[in-house]
Design a protein around this motif. Structure first.
Motif, PDB file in Angstrom:
ATOM      1  N   SER A   1      29.269 -22.455 -83.259  1.00 53.87           N
ATOM      2  CA  SER A   1      28.227 -21.992 -82.344  1.00 53.87           C
ATOM      3  C   SER A   1      28.870 -21.403 -81.097  1.00 53.87           C
ATOM      4  CB  SER A   1      27.333 -23.151 -81.917  1.00 53.87           C
ATOM      5  OG  SER A   1      26.572 -23.592 -82.998  1.00 53.87           O
ATOM      6  N   TYR A   2      28.220 -20.409 -80.556  1.00 49.78           N
ATOM      7  CA  TYR A   2      28.730 -19.777 -79.343  1.00 49.78           C
ATOM      8  C   TYR A   2      27.877 -20.162 -78.142  1.00 49.78           C
ATOM      9  CZ  TYR A   2      31.909 -16.876 -82.014  1.00 49.78           C
ATOM     10  OH  TYR A   2      32.925 -16.441 -82.800  1.00 49.78           O
ATOM     11  N   ASP A   3      28.511 -20.182 -76.956  1.00 47.39           N
ATOM     12  CA  ASP A   3      27.794 -20.552 -75.734  1.00 47.39           C
ATOM     13  C   ASP A   3      27.195 -19.346 -75.036  1.00 47.39           C
ATOM     14  OD1 ASP A   3      28.167 -23.292 -75.824  1.00 47.39           O
ATOM     15  OD2 ASP A   3      30.242 -23.057 -75.171  1.00 47.39           O
ATOM     16  N   ASN A   4      27.537 -18.156 -75.530  1.00 48.03           N
ATOM     17  CA  ASN A   4      27.120 -16.951 -74.847  1.00 48.03           C
ATOM     18  C   ASN A   4      26.528 -15.995 -75.867  1.00 48.03           C
ATOM     19  OD1 ASN A   4      27.435 -14.193 -73.848  1.00 48.03           O
ATOM     20  ND2 ASN A   4      28.532 -15.150 -72.156  1.00 48.03           N
ATOM     21  N   LEU A   5      25.456 -15.284 -75.477  1.00 43.27           N
ATOM     22  CA  LEU A   5      24.791 -14.403 -76.443  1.00 43.27           C
ATOM     23  C   LEU A   5      25.592 -13.138 -76.758  1.00 43.27           C
ATOM     24  CD1 LEU A   5      21.097 -14.818 -75.343  1.00 43.27           C
ATOM     25  CD2 LEU A   5      21.965 -15.228 -77.633  1.00 43.27           C
ATOM     26  N   TYR A   6      26.606 -12.848 -75.935  1.00 42.22           N
ATOM     27  CA  TYR A   6      27.438 -11.672 -76.226  1.00 42.22           C
ATOM     28  C   TYR A   6      28.490 -11.969 -77.307  1.00 42.22           C
ATOM     29  CZ  TYR A   6      25.735  -8.572 -72.566  1.00 42.22           C
ATOM     30  OH  TYR A   6      24.967  -7.734 -71.810  1.00 42.22           O
ATOM     31  N   ILE A   7      28.764 -13.234 -77.568  1.00 37.42           N
ATOM     32  CA  ILE A   7      29.722 -13.644 -78.595  1.00 37.42           C
ATOM     33  C   ILE A   7      31.058 -12.892 -78.414  1.00 37.42           C
ATOM     34  CG2 ILE A   7      29.885 -14.175 -81.077  1.00 37.42           C
ATOM     35  CD1 ILE A   7      27.103 -14.785 -80.601  1.00 37.42           C
TER      36      ILE A   7
ATOM     37  N   PHE B   1      24.830  -6.457 -77.714  1.00 40.76           N
ATOM     38  CA  PHE B   1      24.185  -7.472 -78.546  1.00 40.76           C
ATOM     39  C   PHE B   1      24.195  -7.067 -80.023  1.00 40.76           C
ATOM     40  CE2 PHE B   1      22.027  -8.143 -74.361  1.00 40.76           C
ATOM     41  CZ  PHE B   1      22.724  -9.298 -74.064  1.00 40.76           C
ATOM     42  N   GLU B   2      24.216  -5.753 -80.272  1.00 43.45           N
ATOM     43  CA  GLU B   2      24.290  -5.292 -81.658  1.00 43.45           C
ATOM     44  C   GLU B   2      25.649  -5.681 -82.249  1.00 43.45           C
ATOM     45  OE1 GLU B   2      23.195  -3.465 -79.138  1.00 43.45           O
ATOM     46  OE2 GLU B   2      21.105  -3.102 -79.667  1.00 43.45           O
ATOM     47  N   ASP B   3      26.718  -5.462 -81.452  1.00 37.97           N
ATOM     48  CA  ASP B   3      28.050  -5.861 -81.916  1.00 37.97           C
ATOM     49  C   ASP B   3      28.116  -7.368 -82.128  1.00 37.97           C
ATOM     50  OD1 ASP B   3      29.008  -3.322 -81.906  1.00 37.97           O
ATOM     51  OD2 ASP B   3      29.948  -3.431 -79.940  1.00 37.97           O
ATOM     52  N   ALA B   4      27.416  -8.098 -81.252  1.00 43.23           N
ATOM     53  CA  ALA B   4      27.412  -9.555 -81.375  1.00 43.23           C
ATOM     54  C   ALA B   4      26.799  -9.969 -82.704  1.00 43.23           C
ATOM     55  CB  ALA B   4      26.634 -10.177 -80.215  1.00 43.23           C
TER      56      ALA B   4
END
Lengths: 331, 145
Positions: free
Chosen positions: A33-39, A44-47
């Motif tokens: 799991s990641y802590d940030n939505l940008y990963i 966000f599409e790349d994420a």
């Protein structure tokens, strides 16, 4: 339309999620799991691409397989032209089928893969799906930083990538059958009440499955719908009771209400949604219970709302669909 | 099942929005915004010794800049979620919508991204603002008011 499978099993699964899912009740069960939505990506599409790619990476690692040993990869997501999937699986160099069925993409993929494995066309197949809360917001609703208050009936798109490896040798979970649903139209047009749009599709597919297999609703230890949310669950119960006289009792639950803690995570409103919602809950929580034999027979009914903002603005109703897979514990 | 019967089921399962609480919050926040705006306008007028009309313009500019800045810093949407329309019915809402749309498309570049999309929400306000300005301007002109 229901297919029975005799030789399709679940070899392994993987789940990668974002921060909201990590804080939910199943947070500790995901592979990563990641802590940030940008990963760690720039958009966000790349994420979302990264989430899907990593879920396949983790799946191959868990199954101790190289990508050369995989016959087929089926995948889909919510972004226009299912591009997150195409970019996400590019590096694996595996024959690919891209599919779209909104939030029921995962069960559609499993049914297609199972049919090909059953007929011995392929040995194994991966089914991958992804969704990202903010890439979906941007595509379907308002800009991300725009603070339009969301109604209580709205659901919250899950951020995650989930993959499953199906095979033709015996494991602890068998894919017993799959029911392909029909498109439903109840004239609903509220994009902020997806549960209402999709509940009818779930109901129709459950009834079709029970009829085709000549089973009773109590045959299953658990019937788990995709992402109807807390209000959609009520609609499905009422619909099945009014239309078919079927009572959904304690053996019914919905993935959308399980992935988040609806009392603590208030901003998710009615629950989770998105193609990743149902597989994340099933792979991380339900499948281990089937493996241990605690749940013997489970019907997974993923639901999808088939719509685009353009068609909504042109005053078309929101269509919905649902595909179901029946899983059995093999011990 | 008929569509109208399904609609009845949907309506009976619909959650009730707390409209009274929302209205009270909007009313109070909107009111405080108004008071703050007036104090700010007075402050500009007396500090810089300018006319009340100029001071009002400076006050509006301050609000626009703050709304854009807070949107870019990522917390204005949370305030709006709490305060509802109390915070965005004034000019801040317009700034907020332009800024948030612009932020969404920054990765697509200055032309096809920000340039094409930053008026995604606010565009219709501008279009119909101009249309109604022409319309009412003509009425005034013809009527000789």
């Amino acid at each position: 339309m229901t297919f029975k499978f005799d030789n399709v099993y679940v070899e392994n699964t993987s789940c990668v999620t974002g921060p909201y899912e990590k804080k939910g009740p199943l947070g500790h069960k995901f592979d990563k799991s990641y802590d940030n939505l940008y990963i760690g990506e720039k958009s966000f599409e790349d994420a979302e691409v990264r989430l899907l790619e990593e879920s396949v990476d983790i799946l191959l690692r868990k199954a101790r397989k190289s990508s050369k040993e995989i016959s087929l990869i089926i995948g889909g997501d919510l972004l226009n032209q299912i591009t997150a999937t195409s970019y996400g699986i590019k590096k694996f160099n595996i024959p690919h089928l891209g599919i779209y069925s909104a939030c029921s993409t995962f069960t559609e993929g499993v049914i297609i893969a199972s049919s090909l494995i059953e007929k011995d066309y392929i040995k194994n197949a991966i089914v991958s799906v992804s969704s990202h809360n903010l890439s979906s917001e941007k595509q379907y609703r308002n800009p991300i930083e725009y603070g339009a208050p969301r109604p209580l009936s709205s659901t919250f798109t899950t951020t995650g990538g989930a993959s499953i490896l199906l095979c033709n040798h015996k494991t602890k979970i068998k894919v017993e059958s799959g029911t392909i649903g029909k498109i439903c139209d109840m004239g609903q047009n509220d994009a902020n009440n997806m549960g209402a749009n999709m509940a009818v599709a779930a109901g129709e597919t459950i009834v079709a499955h029970l009829k085709d297999t000549k089973r009773d609703i109590n045959y299953y230890d658990l019937i788990i719908t995709g992402d109807l949310g807390i209000y959609g669950m009520g609609i499905l119960r009422d619909y099945l009771k009014d239309e078919y006289g079927i009572d959904l009792l304690n053996n019914y639950n919905d993935s959308g209400t399980m992935i988040y803690d609806l009392n603590k995570q208030k901003n998710v409103h009615a629950g989770g949604s998105g193609p990743a919602c149902s597989p994340l809950v099933n792979y991380s929580y339900i499948f281990p219970l089937i493996e241990k034999g605690i749940l013997k027979k489970v019907l997974v009914v993923a639901t999808g709302a088939l719509f685009s903002p353009t068609f909504i603005y042109q005053k078309h109703p929101i269509l919905s669909i649902s595909h179901a897979i029946s899983l059995e514990s093999v011990i | 099942m008929e569509k109208k019967d399904y609609k009845r089921i949907v309506d009976s399962n619909k959650p009730k929005e707390n409209r009274i609480a929302n209205s009270v919050i909007s009313f109070l926040v909107g009111g405080f915004m108004g008071v703050f705006a007036h104090l700010l306008s007075d402050f500009y007028q007396f500090t810089f010794d300018i006319s009340s009309k100029d001071a009002a313009t400076f006050m509006l500019l301050t609000f626009i800049i703050l709304a854009c800045l807070f949107t870019a810093l990522g917390f204005f949407d949370k305030w709006v979620n709490f305060a509802k329309c109390g915070l965005i019915i004034p000019i801040t809402g317009f700034a907020h919508s332009v800024m948030s749309a612009g932020l969404d498309y920054k990765r697509e570049g200055p032309i096809y991204g920000i340039g094409c999309n930053m008026l995604k929400l606010a565009g219709s306000v501008i279009v119909y603002g101009i249309v109604s300005a022409v319309l009412f301007g003509s009425i005034r002109y013809i009527g000789g008011f």
